[in-house]
Design a protein around this motif. Sequence first.
Motif, PDB file in Angstrom:
ATOM      1  N   GLU A 160       0.771  -1.180   0.018  1.00  0.00           N
ATOM      2  CA  GLU A 160      -0.022  -0.191  -0.006  1.00  0.00           C
ATOM      3  C   GLU A 160       0.753   1.333  -0.147  1.00  0.00           C
ATOM      4  O   GLU A 160       0.705   2.298  -0.747  1.00  0.00           O
ATOM      5  CB  GLU A 160      -1.102  -0.076   1.329  1.00  0.00           C
ATOM      6  CG  GLU A 160      -1.926   1.245   1.203  1.00  0.00           C
ATOM      7  CD  GLU A 160      -2.972   1.227   2.454  1.00  0.00           C
ATOM      8  OE1 GLU A 160      -3.585   2.252   2.761  1.00  0.00           O
ATOM      9  OE2 GLU A 160      -2.587   0.130   3.214  1.00  0.00           O
ATOM     10  N   VAL A 161       1.983   1.220   0.818  1.00  0.00           N
ATOM     11  CA  VAL A 161       2.791   2.332   0.782  1.00  0.00           C
ATOM     12  C   VAL A 161       3.470   2.394  -0.482  1.00  0.00           C
ATOM     13  O   VAL A 161       3.935   3.615  -0.837  1.00  0.00           O
ATOM     14  CB  VAL A 161       3.824   2.307   1.959  1.00  0.00           C
ATOM     15  CG1 VAL A 161       4.748   3.504   2.061  1.00  0.00           C
ATOM     16  CG2 VAL A 161       3.085   2.144   3.363  1.00  0.00           C
ATOM     17  N   MET A 162       4.000   1.300  -1.163  1.00  0.00           N
ATOM     18  CA  MET A 162       4.650   1.546  -2.294  1.00  0.00           C
ATOM     19  C   MET A 162       3.847   2.068  -3.425  1.00  0.00           C
ATOM     20  O   MET A 162       4.465   3.132  -4.029  1.00  0.00           O
ATOM     21  CB  MET A 162       5.041  -0.016  -3.022  1.00  0.00           C
ATOM     22  CG  MET A 162       5.849  -0.821  -2.120  1.00  0.00           C
ATOM     23  SD  MET A 162       5.872  -2.458  -3.112  1.00  0.00           S
ATOM     24  CE  MET A 162       7.182  -3.270  -2.067  1.00  0.00           C
ATOM     25  N   LEU A 163       2.735   1.855  -3.441  1.00  0.00           N
ATOM     26  CA  LEU A 163       1.623   2.573  -4.440  1.00  0.00           C
ATOM     27  C   LEU A 163       1.383   4.118  -3.878  1.00  0.00           C
ATOM     28  O   LEU A 163       1.207   4.900  -4.831  1.00  0.00           O
ATOM     29  CB  LEU A 163       0.467   1.735  -4.529  1.00  0.00           C
ATOM     30  CG  LEU A 163       0.383   0.319  -4.992  1.00  0.00           C
ATOM     31  CD1 LEU A 163      -1.006  -0.353  -5.150  1.00  0.00           C
ATOM     32  CD2 LEU A 163       0.934   0.386  -6.359  1.00  0.00           C
ATOM     33  N   GLN A 164       1.555   4.214  -2.900  1.00  0.00           N
ATOM     34  CA  GLN A 164       1.325   5.877  -2.246  1.00  0.00           C
ATOM     35  C   GLN A 164       2.609   6.383  -2.775  1.00  0.00           C
ATOM     36  O   GLN A 164       2.588   7.648  -3.326  1.00  0.00           O
ATOM     37  CB  GLN A 164       1.201   5.955  -1.084  1.00  0.00           C
ATOM     38  CG  GLN A 164      -0.453   5.497  -0.544  1.00  0.00           C
ATOM     39  CD  GLN A 164      -0.713   5.474   1.078  1.00  0.00           C
ATOM     40  OE1 GLN A 164       0.447   5.716   1.609  1.00  0.00           O
ATOM     41  NE2 GLN A 164      -1.904   5.237   1.453  1.00  0.00           N
ATOM     42  N   GLU A 165       3.832   5.861  -2.494  1.00  0.00           N
ATOM     43  CA  GLU A 165       5.050   6.685  -3.000  1.00  0.00           C
ATOM     44  C   GLU A 165       5.089   6.911  -4.421  1.00  0.00           C
ATOM     45  O   GLU A 165       5.474   8.159  -4.931  1.00  0.00           O
ATOM     46  CB  GLU A 165       6.202   5.407  -2.631  1.00  0.00           C
ATOM     47  CG  GLU A 165       6.483   5.600  -1.275  1.00  0.00           C
ATOM     48  CD  GLU A 165       7.499   4.653  -0.895  1.00  0.00           C
ATOM     49  OE1 GLU A 165       7.912   4.304   0.350  1.00  0.00           O
ATOM     50  OE2 GLU A 165       7.924   3.700  -1.511  1.00  0.00           O
TER      51      GLU A 165
END
Length: 702
Positions: A160-165
């Motif tokens: 989830e954090v990957m896609l937010q980055e």
Amino acid sequence: MRGTPEELAGAMPAQDLSSLSHRQPQQPGAVRSRWWRRLLVVGGALVLAAYAIFEMWLVFDAGGVTWPEYVVLVLFALTFSWIALACTTGIAGFCVQRFGKAPNWLDAPLTGRTVVLMPTYNEDPARIFAAIEVMAKGIIEAGEGEAFDWFIIADTTNPEVMLQEEEALLAIRQRLGDKARIFYRRRRENQARKAGNVADFCRRWGRHYHHMLVLDADSLMAPKTLIQLARRMEASPDTGLIQTIPRLIRGTTVVARVQQFATRIYGPMVGTGLAWWVDRDGNFWGHNAIIRTSAFMACAGLPELPGKAPFGGHILSHDFVEAALLRRAGWVVDIAWDLDGSYEESPPSLIDMAVRDRRWCQGNLQHAKVLPAKGLSWVSRLHMVTGIMSYLSSSLWLLLVLAGFALALQAQFIRPEYFPDSFSLFPAWPVLDAEKALWLFGVTLGVLFAPKILGLVHSLLDGDCRRGCGGAWRLLRSFVLEVLVSALIAPVMMLIHSGAVLAVLLGADSGWNPQRRDDGSLPWADVWRRHRSHVATGLLLAVAAWFNSWQLLAWLSPAILGMLLAVPLSYYTAASGLGQRLKNKGWLQIPEEAQAPAIEMALEQILPWYQERLAQAPTLAVLANDPVLGRRRLGLIDPIAPRLPGQVKVLDAMVGTKLGDSQDPAQALAFMDTKEQAWLLSTPALYQGFLALGAAVVTAEA
């Protein structure tokens, strides 16, 4: 959409700790430290420690020194020497702050290229990209935008954090356009943690840049400070690294505000004093520092330590070692004590501090294997000893308390009575020189509190600082509150650090967990579980002391009280609500709260926009069903080396098999855990297979 520039491969060999290579400096005089500064500070600490140790000897020698007293004497010598150096360093810092002259402020236009590196590991992308935007805008407005690139080097493992980055990268590029060059790379495998992350960047893109300015995920630096660091590097060809002294800001909880008040009022004394006496043999604290890229790549590649974790393997506290290797090779390592505008944030709770310190403890204790390295300057070795002692000293203090306690118990059970009827700060050990003991107690307190008192005096004399803290009265009452809270916390942290040291010695690895940055509150049950051993230790000491004598209980009461109150202390000091109430009433106020730095105000203004934008970042399920969005991120996946024949990674096989068993993207995601989804996002072939699965469903429905 490409995440990175073209690679320009360069070597960064691991350094041999048993051999030495030394460069010829361009200005030999500029790389030599001034010996007389060390004589004043280190020599003064040695004299002070020798005096205190001799006085302690006289305390015991009144009736002959027994072997238990020798144990106490050795422990006292080690702990007092530790605080003596901090004391003389603080005195030097006070003198420099009050009477010294800051280095010249440079204003020449930049000619080299600097990359600002932002390593991140499962941190809040909104905070990171908002900070980059406000710093980049400031650099552009200052007319030096062409001299800086911005590079987020991620080790994120949360899908989830990957896609937010990735969504944040798209957003910041849209907002800044061609005014700033902003890049992003995420590694599939987090080899060697942060040090390995930076080393990977150096080997692939380091040769593009003259300097790299390394930040942390919670770092913030004023544009003028960034530019000044780059100018100082260009003006000094023999400087390999310049470290700033960050100030803590944005603290919301009590424990965070106590830390930021302490670092703002007392920190400059010790930091400036350290910079003054170490001179050209400075240190690196891992972030908010600029590094000459060619020097770092040639001289600071980290070797793997022999043996298994926790002492062997990758070096966790890499920064001290990298600074020592740069200095060994003949580069200047400087601490820019005069530069404001360097900021970071602090952990919001005692529990978060414990998690962070557990990792730092292991990394610092690893330095015991680096200390014998050939060619290190004695100051670099002392930096590492200081890092080791920052955790080992807690164990020594605990042992000192227990040893003194044992002497008192020995006196109680071997002879009829060794505690007088009148109150005494010290138990009456057999033939104790009480007058000298009381004098030594006062000397120890004076040495321990000297940096705090000097910091308070300096802040009261500095009109801007005094007004920024709300005036003299508010500054004084905040000083008292900080001392009281720190005194209560100290025994708990002593036990936490002692437990961390013991865990490392028993072979436990620290792991790698992201830090919380804001509210540190936890349920009562979790707080109790984390601190129940500390409460039990306090109860045990209290009961044992009471059965001996009330004087011994009084003597140990400062330490016992902090342990007994560990649970409510940890709970309430981690709650942002109480911290906000203290802030509203002016307690623990610092100048950066009275008048927030421009860079912080800009961050606070833009941060909500990023938070709202990233809340709408696409999920894996959305990517599978939207061909445009799905293909957009292909350019952001870090390339991986071709698979060698006969070698198959377990995650490749598992994710590939689950994709093959799936009828649609939803089923594939249901088959995979978080780690496998992260691997899917980081592997081009697997991700394209996932998109193909979604495309097949769309075609069938059509």
